[in-house]
Motif scaffolding. Structure first.
Motif, short mmCIF file in Angstrom:
data_model
loop_
_atom_site.label_atom_id
_atom_site.label_comp_id
_atom_site.label_asym_id
_atom_site.label_seq_id
_atom_site.Cartn_x
_atom_site.Cartn_y
_atom_site.Cartn_z
N VAL A 34 -53.61 -8.05 -9.73
CA VAL A 34 -54.35 -9.30 -9.76
C VAL A 34 -54.58 -9.79 -8.34
O VAL A 34 -53.92 -9.35 -7.39
N ALA A 35 -55.53 -10.69 -8.20
CA ALA A 35 -55.84 -11.25 -6.88
C ALA A 35 -54.63 -11.98 -6.33
O ALA A 35 -53.86 -12.59 -7.06
N ASP A 36 -54.48 -11.90 -5.02
CA ASP A 36 -53.40 -12.60 -4.33
C ASP A 36 -53.82 -14.07 -4.19
O ASP A 36 -54.77 -14.38 -3.48
N ASN A 37 -53.13 -14.94 -4.90
CA ASN A 37 -53.36 -16.38 -4.77
C ASN A 37 -52.04 -17.09 -5.04
O ASN A 37 -51.01 -16.45 -5.25
N GLU A 38 -52.07 -18.40 -5.02
CA GLU A 38 -50.84 -19.17 -5.20
C GLU A 38 -50.15 -18.84 -6.52
O GLU A 38 -48.92 -18.68 -6.57
N ILE A 39 -50.91 -18.70 -7.60
CA ILE A 39 -50.33 -18.43 -8.91
C ILE A 39 -49.70 -17.04 -8.95
O ILE A 39 -48.58 -16.87 -9.43
N SER A 40 -50.41 -16.02 -8.46
CA SER A 40 -49.85 -14.66 -8.53
C SER A 40 -48.60 -14.54 -7.66
O SER A 40 -47.65 -13.85 -8.04
N ARG A 41 -48.58 -15.22 -6.51
CA ARG A 41 -47.36 -15.19 -5.68
C ARG A 41 -46.20 -15.86 -6.39
O ARG A 41 -45.06 -15.39 -6.33
N VAL A 45 -43.03 -17.07 -17.04
CA VAL A 45 -44.35 -17.00 -16.40
C VAL A 45 -45.49 -17.24 -17.39
O VAL A 45 -46.66 -17.13 -17.04
N ARG A 46 -45.15 -17.57 -18.61
CA ARG A 46 -46.17 -17.74 -19.66
C ARG A 46 -47.26 -18.74 -19.25
O ARG A 46 -48.44 -18.48 -19.40
N ASP A 47 -46.88 -19.90 -18.75
CA ASP A 47 -47.89 -20.90 -18.39
C ASP A 47 -48.77 -20.44 -17.22
O ASP A 47 -49.99 -20.50 -17.32
N PRO A 48 -48.19 -19.98 -16.10
CA PRO A 48 -49.06 -19.59 -14.99
C PRO A 48 -50.02 -18.45 -15.31
O PRO A 48 -51.10 -18.37 -14.74
#
Length: 96
Positions: free
Chosen positions: A49-56, A71-74
């Motif tokens: 997945v793209a590197d962003n705040e959520i994936s980190r 991690v269900r919500d993010p």
């Protein structure tokens, strides 16, 4: 069944393109990204997945031993849809 599923998938893509205002941002980021601009999540069924705040955040939770419930919500589809509908590339995870 496969042909029907494929047709439904294509209809969904056309609908997303008509409705999503974030497509240009999404496409631009995908074209600009390299493998270094991504994260690997779900290590039992890995996704890039793209590197962003959520994936980190997801990677951090997984490294700490968090379960899918943590991690269900993010990683929810509702958050991911915001990427396409609103153009907010930090709103959720999205495949790269």
């Amino acid at each position: 069944m496969c042909a029907r599923r494929s047709a439904c998938h294509h209809r969904g893509l056309r609908a997303d393109r008509r409705e999503g205002i974030g497509e240009a941002q999404y496409r631009g980021r995908i074209l600009a990204n390299s493998a270094r601009d991504t994260q690997l999540v779900f290590h039992t069924n890995t996704a890039r997945v793209a590197d962003n705040e959520i994936s980190r955040k997801v990677v951090e939770i997984e490294k700490a031993g968090g379960t899918f419930d943590a991690v269900r919500d993010p990683v929810s589809g509702a958050r991911g849809r915001r990427v396409f509908e609103e153009g907010d590339l930090e709103a959720g995870i999205w495949s790269a």
